[in-house]
Design a protein around this motif. Structure first.
Motif, PDB file in Angstrom:
ATOM      1  N   ALA A   1      -8.100   7.420   5.938  1.00 16.44           N
ATOM      2  CA  ALA A   1      -9.310   6.591   5.932  1.00 16.44           C
ATOM      3  C   ALA A   1      -9.050   5.210   6.518  1.00 16.44           C
ATOM      4  CB  ALA A   1      -9.834   6.454   4.502  1.00 16.44           C
ATOM      5  N   ALA A   2     -10.118   4.601   7.033  1.00 12.98           N
ATOM      6  CA  ALA A   2     -10.042   3.215   7.487  1.00 12.98           C
ATOM      7  C   ALA A   2      -9.881   2.320   6.267  1.00 12.98           C
ATOM      8  CB  ALA A   2     -11.316   2.845   8.249  1.00 12.98           C
ATOM      9  N   VAL A   3      -9.088   1.270   6.411  1.00 10.15           N
ATOM     10  CA  VAL A   3      -8.836   0.390   5.273  1.00 10.15           C
ATOM     11  C   VAL A   3     -10.135  -0.254   4.787  1.00 10.15           C
ATOM     12  CG1 VAL A   3      -8.298  -1.641   6.671  1.00 10.15           C
ATOM     13  CG2 VAL A   3      -7.328  -1.422   4.370  1.00 10.15           C
TER      14      VAL A   3
ATOM     15  N   ASP B   1       7.832 -13.901   2.144  1.00  9.39           N
ATOM     16  CA  ASP B   1       7.150 -13.308   3.298  1.00  9.39           C
ATOM     17  C   ASP B   1       5.839 -12.647   2.885  1.00  9.39           C
ATOM     18  OD1 ASP B   1       7.863 -10.944   2.034  1.00  9.39           O
ATOM     19  OD2 ASP B   1       9.445 -10.449   3.462  1.00  9.39           O
ATOM     20  N   ASP B   2       5.090 -12.200   3.894  1.00 12.92           N
ATOM     21  CA  ASP B   2       3.773 -11.621   3.632  1.00 12.92           C
ATOM     22  C   ASP B   2       3.847 -10.366   2.772  1.00 12.92           C
ATOM     23  OD1 ASP B   2       2.555 -13.608   5.095  1.00 12.92           O
ATOM     24  OD2 ASP B   2       2.273 -12.393   6.904  1.00 12.92           O
ATOM     25  N   ALA B   3       4.840  -9.500   3.027  1.00 10.45           N
ATOM     26  CA  ALA B   3       4.937  -8.251   2.272  1.00 10.45           C
ATOM     27  C   ALA B   3       5.171  -8.515   0.791  1.00 10.45           C
ATOM     28  CB  ALA B   3       6.054  -7.379   2.831  1.00 10.45           C
ATOM     29  N   GLY B   4       6.053  -9.452   0.484  1.00 11.15           N
ATOM     30  CA  GLY B   4       6.313  -9.788  -0.914  1.00 11.15           C
ATOM     31  C   GLY B   4       5.115 -10.420  -1.576  1.00 11.15           C
ATOM     32  N   PHE B   5       4.386 -11.233  -0.822  1.00  7.96           N
ATOM     33  CA  PHE B   5       3.190 -11.869  -1.368  1.00  7.96           C
ATOM     34  C   PHE B   5       2.115 -10.830  -1.672  1.00  7.96           C
ATOM     35  CE2 PHE B   5      -0.949 -14.024  -0.770  1.00  7.96           C
ATOM     36  CZ  PHE B   5      -0.843 -14.974  -1.793  1.00  7.96           C
ATOM     37  N   VAL B   6       1.938  -9.882  -0.750  1.00  4.91           N
ATOM     38  CA  VAL B   6       0.948  -8.822  -0.973  1.00  4.91           C
ATOM     39  C   VAL B   6       1.330  -7.983  -2.192  1.00  4.91           C
ATOM     40  CG1 VAL B   6       0.029  -6.657  -0.030  1.00  4.91           C
ATOM     41  CG2 VAL B   6       0.123  -8.707   1.396  1.00  4.91           C
ATOM     42  N   ASP B   7       2.607  -7.683  -2.343  1.00  6.75           N
ATOM     43  CA  ASP B   7       3.048  -6.919  -3.507  1.00  6.75           C
ATOM     44  C   ASP B   7       2.721  -7.654  -4.807  1.00  6.75           C
ATOM     45  OD1 ASP B   7       4.015  -4.807  -2.020  1.00  6.75           O
ATOM     46  OD2 ASP B   7       6.065  -5.579  -1.926  1.00  6.75           O
ATOM     47  N   ALA B   8       2.957  -8.961  -4.812  1.00  9.41           N
ATOM     48  CA  ALA B   8       2.665  -9.754  -6.015  1.00  9.41           C
ATOM     49  C   ALA B   8       1.163  -9.828  -6.264  1.00  9.41           C
ATOM     50  CB  ALA B   8       3.256 -11.153  -5.864  1.00  9.41           C
ATOM     51  N   ASP B   9       0.392  -9.924  -5.191  1.00  6.40           N
ATOM     52  CA  ASP B   9      -1.063  -9.958  -5.322  1.00  6.40           C
ATOM     53  C   ASP B   9      -1.571  -8.644  -5.914  1.00  6.40           C
ATOM     54  OD1 ASP B   9      -3.787 -11.219  -4.406  1.00  6.40           O
ATOM     55  OD2 ASP B   9      -3.820  -9.171  -3.646  1.00  6.40           O
ATOM     56  N   ILE B  10      -1.083  -7.533  -5.390  1.00  4.07           N
ATOM     57  CA  ILE B  10      -1.506  -6.227  -5.899  1.00  4.07           C
ATOM     58  C   ILE B  10      -1.080  -6.050  -7.353  1.00  4.07           C
ATOM     59  CG2 ILE B  10      -1.112  -3.733  -5.683  1.00  4.07           C
ATOM     60  CD1 ILE B  10      -1.088  -4.130  -2.651  1.00  4.07           C
TER      61      ILE B  10
ATOM     62  N   PRO C   1      -1.296   2.263  -1.563  1.00  7.62           N
ATOM     63  CA  PRO C   1      -0.577   2.333  -0.283  1.00  7.62           C
ATOM     64  C   PRO C   1      -1.414   1.899   0.913  1.00  7.62           C
ATOM     65  CG  PRO C   1      -0.140   4.282  -1.605  1.00  7.62           C
ATOM     66  CD  PRO C   1      -1.247   3.550  -2.287  1.00  7.62           C
ATOM     67  N   VAL C   2      -2.682   2.335   0.958  1.00  6.90           N
ATOM     68  CA  VAL C   2      -3.550   1.954   2.071  1.00  6.90           C
ATOM     69  C   VAL C   2      -3.870   0.470   2.010  1.00  6.90           C
ATOM     70  CG1 VAL C   2      -5.778   2.354   3.184  1.00  6.90           C
ATOM     71  CG2 VAL C   2      -4.541   4.258   2.177  1.00  6.90           C
ATOM     72  N   LEU C   3      -4.156  -0.032   0.817  1.00 11.89           N
ATOM     73  CA  LEU C   3      -4.469  -1.455   0.658  1.00 11.89           C
ATOM     74  C   LEU C   3      -3.296  -2.323   1.078  1.00 11.89           C
ATOM     75  CD1 LEU C   3      -6.292  -1.441  -2.803  1.00 11.89           C
ATOM     76  CD2 LEU C   3      -7.329  -1.632  -0.547  1.00 11.89           C
ATOM     77  N   ARG C   4      -2.110  -1.943   0.634  1.00  3.20           N
ATOM     78  CA  ARG C   4      -0.932  -2.753   0.942  1.00  3.20           C
ATOM     79  C   ARG C   4      -0.726  -2.860   2.449  1.00  3.20           C
ATOM     80  NH1 ARG C   4       4.384  -2.803   2.196  1.00  3.20           N
ATOM     81  NH2 ARG C   4       5.691  -4.284   1.051  1.00  3.20           N
ATOM     82  N   ALA C   5      -0.790  -1.719   3.128  1.00  2.00           N
ATOM     83  CA  ALA C   5      -0.584  -1.720   4.582  1.00  2.00           C
ATOM     84  C   ALA C   5      -1.649  -2.565   5.272  1.00  2.00           C
ATOM     85  CB  ALA C   5      -0.607  -0.291   5.113  1.00  2.00           C
TER      86      ALA C   5
ATOM     87  N   LEU D   1      -3.474  -5.067   4.040  1.00  2.00           N
ATOM     88  CA  LEU D   1      -3.378  -6.490   3.733  1.00  2.00           C
ATOM     89  C   LEU D   1      -2.188  -7.147   4.428  1.00  2.00           C
ATOM     90  CD1 LEU D   1      -4.342  -6.406  -0.054  1.00  2.00           C
ATOM     91  CD2 LEU D   1      -5.740  -7.216   1.864  1.00  2.00           C
ATOM     92  N   VAL D   2      -1.069  -6.442   4.500  1.00  2.00           N
ATOM     93  CA  VAL D   2       0.085  -6.992   5.214  1.00  2.00           C
ATOM     94  C   VAL D   2      -0.267  -7.205   6.681  1.00  2.00           C
ATOM     95  CG1 VAL D   2       2.432  -6.517   6.019  1.00  2.00           C
ATOM     96  CG2 VAL D   2       1.823  -6.070   3.641  1.00  2.00           C
ATOM     97  N   THR D   3      -0.943  -6.221   7.268  1.00  2.00           N
ATOM     98  CA  THR D   3      -1.364  -6.352   8.668  1.00  2.00           C
ATOM     99  C   THR D   3      -2.350  -7.501   8.836  1.00  2.00           C
ATOM    100  OG1 THR D   3      -1.055  -3.990   9.064  1.00  2.00           O
ATOM    101  CG2 THR D   3      -2.483  -5.167  10.595  1.00  2.00           C
ATOM    102  N   LEU D   4      -3.283  -7.621   7.898  1.00  2.00           N
ATOM    103  CA  LEU D   4      -4.278  -8.696   7.967  1.00  2.00           C
ATOM    104  C   LEU D   4      -3.614 -10.070   7.949  1.00  2.00           C
ATOM    105  CD1 LEU D   4      -7.276  -9.598   7.855  1.00  2.00           C
ATOM    106  CD2 LEU D   4      -7.068  -9.560   5.361  1.00  2.00           C
ATOM    107  N   LEU D   5      -2.668 -10.263   7.043  1.00  2.00           N
ATOM    108  CA  LEU D   5      -1.992 -11.560   6.966  1.00  2.00           C
ATOM    109  C   LEU D   5      -1.197 -11.838   8.236  1.00  2.00           C
ATOM    110  CD1 LEU D   5      -0.763 -11.618   3.256  1.00  2.00           C
ATOM    111  CD2 LEU D   5      -2.707 -12.834   4.258  1.00  2.00           C
ATOM    112  N   ASP D   6      -0.605 -10.798   8.775  1.00  2.00           N
ATOM    113  CA  ASP D   6       0.169 -10.973  10.006  1.00  2.00           C
ATOM    114  C   ASP D   6      -0.725 -11.371  11.174  1.00  2.00           C
ATOM    115  OD1 ASP D   6       2.631 -10.684  11.645  1.00  2.00           O
ATOM    116  OD2 ASP D   6       1.528  -9.022  12.540  1.00  2.00           O
ATOM    117  N   LEU D   7      -1.909 -10.777  11.251  1.00  2.00           N
ATOM    118  CA  LEU D   7      -2.811 -11.049  12.369  1.00  2.00           C
ATOM    119  C   LEU D   7      -3.517 -12.395  12.248  1.00  2.00           C
ATOM    120  CD1 LEU D   7      -4.455  -7.530  12.837  1.00  2.00           C
ATOM    121  CD2 LEU D   7      -2.802  -8.623  14.353  1.00  2.00           C
TER     122      LEU D   7
END
Length: 230
Positions: free
Chosen positions: A90-92, A136-145, A169-173, A175-181
């Motif tokens: 599915a689309a995020v 980093d963004d990945a760690g921040f997203v993990d803490a947010d989730i 899993p879909v949300l994490r991917a 959100l990490v992409t969103l923060l990067d972009l």
């Protein structure tokens, strides 16, 4: 069209795959009764027990259905995807829309049902999110989730908790992409801190509607950003 004998190897899997190909290719349209086990076994070059297991696999995939005393009938030409597979495809943004419904209700319930231990867990998760802002963004997203998982856990509803876990899993991917972009955290490393603090405070104060409203606003803002980047 003859099926052709199978080569030695996992015979049940091969038989199921060969039958699936025949169904998908229209050899046996929806509504058609399949040949009997003896006929299929002879054409595939396997035993009836192998055919029987292959048919069970096809039934589990939603392609065929046995009718007592009548035989096995084709009911679909494509297998039914299970829920985790469908989510992965599915689309995020679609997942996020469903997440909003699940989690906003969870916030309401959390405010009504939270225990002192839940409040402590929420405040600890909020502090962990603040600490993760330095990373980093990945760690921040993990803490947010993790903070959002604590909200759902406080709702004391295993169905909501199970749904949220499937979304992660879909949300994490996404959100990490969103923060990067967007580079949202370059100016504000703890993006959304005030909103998340307000959410925790509302749940601690047992203010169900405030908790729901705060979370809805936060999720709608993020969904808007995801749609811009879709």
């Amino acid at each position: 069209m003859p099926l052709g004998a199978l080569r030695p190897s996992p015979l049940v899997e091969q038989a199921a795959q060969r039958l699936r190909e025949q169904i998908a290719g229209g050899h046996w349209p929806v509504g058609t009764k399949l040949p009997g086990e003896t006929t299929l076994a002879r054409e595939l070059g396997v035993g009836r027990s192998t055919v029987r297991e292959a048919l069970r696999a096809l039934a589990g995939a939603g392609l065929v259905r046995p009718r007592h005393g009548a035989g096995v009938f084709v009911i679909a030409t494509e297998p039914v995807e299970d829920w985790p597979t469908r989510l992965r495809r599915a689309a995020v943004t679609d997942v996020y829309e469903v997440r909003m419904g699940v989690e906003v209700q969870a916030a309401r319930l959390a405010a009504r049902r939270r225990t002192p231990e839940d409040v402590a867990a929420l405040r600890a998760a909020l502090e962990s999110r603040r600490t993760a802002a330095a990373g980093d963004d990945a760690g921040f997203v993990d803490a947010d989730i993790a903070l959002h998982e604590a909200v759902v856990a406080a709702a004391r509803n295993p169905v909501l908790a199970g749904l949220f876990t499937e979304f992660v899993p879909v949300l994490r991917a996404g959100l990490v992409t969103l923060l990067d972009l967007t580079r949202l955290r370059e100016e504000d490393p703890g993006a959304g801190d005030a909103t998340h603090a307000a959410l925790v405070d509302a749940i601690a104060a047992s203010d169900a509607e405030r908790a729901a409203a705060v979370l809805l606003a936060e999720l709608e803002e993020t969904l808007g950003l995801l749609r811009q980047r879709a």
